[in-house]
Design a protein around this motif. Structure first.
Motif, PDB file in Angstrom:
ATOM      1  N   ARG A  67      -2.547   1.417  -4.158  1.00 25.78           N
ATOM      2  CA  ARG A  67      -3.553   0.943  -3.206  1.00 25.78           C
ATOM      3  C   ARG A  67      -3.424   1.677  -1.873  1.00 25.78           C
ATOM      4  O   ARG A  67      -2.323   2.063  -1.478  1.00 25.78           O
ATOM      5  N   THR A  68      -4.567   1.818  -1.182  1.00 24.38           N
ATOM      6  CA  THR A  68      -4.540   2.396   0.171  1.00 24.38           C
ATOM      7  C   THR A  68      -4.860   1.339   1.226  1.00 24.38           C
ATOM      8  O   THR A  68      -4.899   1.656   2.403  1.00 24.38           O
ATOM      9  N   GLN A  69      -5.109   0.098   0.807  1.00 25.38           N
ATOM     10  CA  GLN A  69      -5.392  -1.004   1.726  1.00 25.38           C
ATOM     11  C   GLN A  69      -4.733  -2.274   1.234  1.00 25.38           C
ATOM     12  O   GLN A  69      -4.593  -2.468   0.027  1.00 25.38           O
ATOM     13  N   THR A 119       0.842  -1.189   0.000  1.00 22.90           N
ATOM     14  CA  THR A 119       0.000   0.000   0.000  1.00 22.90           C
ATOM     15  C   THR A 119       0.881   1.245   0.000  1.00 22.90           C
ATOM     16  O   THR A 119       2.030   1.218   0.456  1.00 22.90           O
ATOM     17  N   PHE A 120       0.339   2.326  -0.509  1.00 22.95           N
ATOM     18  CA  PHE A 120       1.017   3.624  -0.563  1.00 22.95           C
ATOM     19  C   PHE A 120       2.387   3.533  -1.226  1.00 22.95           C
ATOM     20  O   PHE A 120       3.340   4.189  -0.806  1.00 22.95           O
ATOM     21  N   THR A 169     -11.169   2.023  -3.147  1.00 27.93           N
ATOM     22  CA  THR A 169     -10.334   2.748  -2.181  1.00 27.93           C
ATOM     23  C   THR A 169      -8.910   2.951  -2.706  1.00 27.93           C
ATOM     24  O   THR A 169      -8.061   3.477  -2.001  1.00 27.93           O
ATOM     25  N   ASP A 170      -8.661   2.534  -3.932  1.00 29.75           N
ATOM     26  CA  ASP A 170      -7.346   2.740  -4.546  1.00 29.75           C
ATOM     27  C   ASP A 170      -7.280   4.158  -5.110  1.00 29.75           C
ATOM     28  O   ASP A 170      -8.293   4.742  -5.463  1.00 29.75           O
ATOM     29  N   ASN A 171      -6.094   4.683  -5.207  1.00 27.25           N
ATOM     30  CA  ASN A 171      -5.902   5.987  -5.833  1.00 27.25           C
ATOM     31  C   ASN A 171      -5.535   5.795  -7.293  1.00 27.25           C
ATOM     32  O   ASN A 171      -4.666   4.983  -7.621  1.00 27.25           O
ATOM     33  N   GLY A 213      -5.940   7.554   3.233  1.00 29.58           N
ATOM     34  CA  GLY A 213      -6.127   6.353   4.039  1.00 29.58           C
ATOM     35  C   GLY A 213      -7.511   5.781   3.830  1.00 29.58           C
ATOM     36  O   GLY A 213      -8.409   6.453   3.325  1.00 29.58           O
ATOM     37  N   SER A 214      -7.675   4.515   4.191  1.00 36.06           N
ATOM     38  CA  SER A 214      -8.979   3.869   4.094  1.00 36.06           C
ATOM     39  C   SER A 214      -8.998   2.661   5.023  1.00 36.06           C
ATOM     40  O   SER A 214      -7.952   2.134   5.403  1.00 36.06           O
ATOM     41  N   VAL A 216     -13.014   6.079   3.573  1.00 31.67           N
ATOM     42  CA  VAL A 216     -11.792   6.673   3.027  1.00 31.67           C
ATOM     43  C   VAL A 216     -11.585   8.051   3.654  1.00 31.67           C
ATOM     44  O   VAL A 216     -12.536   8.730   4.022  1.00 31.67           O
TER      45      VAL A 216
END
Length: 160
Positions: A82-84, A46-47, A94-96, A132-133, A144
């Motif tokens: 991805r944020t998770q 993630t991130f 929830t992805d950027n 974040g999520s 989110v």
């Protein structure tokens, strides 16, 4: 990264980052749960966008006497990420997606830096992305946290 000062008044900066971060093995969490959370080999961290590109330009203009003006602009572009990891939304909501952030600053002050006044803006194009999520307990939904919206301000500095 690169930084260049082609003239006494102009500074240019830039950078490119490539990241290939992923789980290299399968990991099972909460093994006592009826359906344990599993992260499979090859899942991206993630991130961790694959590509990040940054750039900036700063120009200082003498105004006469010992005063000078400052003009500054920077940008950052990030690839999707991805944020998770655990309990990730299977549809990727929830992805950027890839996005760019633009910031700027205009100021005035003396050469000795005893004081300055700067007008600034962050996220000038009011880009939206997630910082974040998570999945709330006992709910079939995702939460989110959005980024800071376009923000403007003034900074006053004084040194004695």
């Amino acid at each position: 990264e690169i930084s260049s000062r082609p003239t006494d008044n102009l500074t240019l900066t830039g950078g490119v980052v490539y990241t290939d971060a992923y789980f290299d093995s399968t990991v099972v969490f909460n093994t006592l749960d009826p359906v344990p959370n599993t992260v499979t080999s090859g899942t991206p961290f993630t991130f961790a966008p694959e590509w990040t590109v940054t750039g900036g330009i700063m120009y200082e203009q003498p105004l006469g006497g010992d005063l000078r003006a400052l003009f500054y602009l920077d940008a950052r572009w990030q690839d999707e990420y991805r944020t998770q990891t655990l309990s990730r939304d299977p549809l990727g909501r929830t992805d950027n997606q890839a996005y760019a952030i633009l910031n700027g600053r205009i100021g005035i002050g003396p050469d000795n830096d005893r004081w300055s006044v700067e007008f600034w803006g962050r996220n000038l194009t009011d880009e939206t992305y997630f910082v974040g999520s998570f999945v709330p307990p006992l709910q079939n939904s995702f939460v989110v946290f959005p980024n800071e919206p376009a923000t403007y301000g003034v900074t006053l500095r004084a040194r004695y």
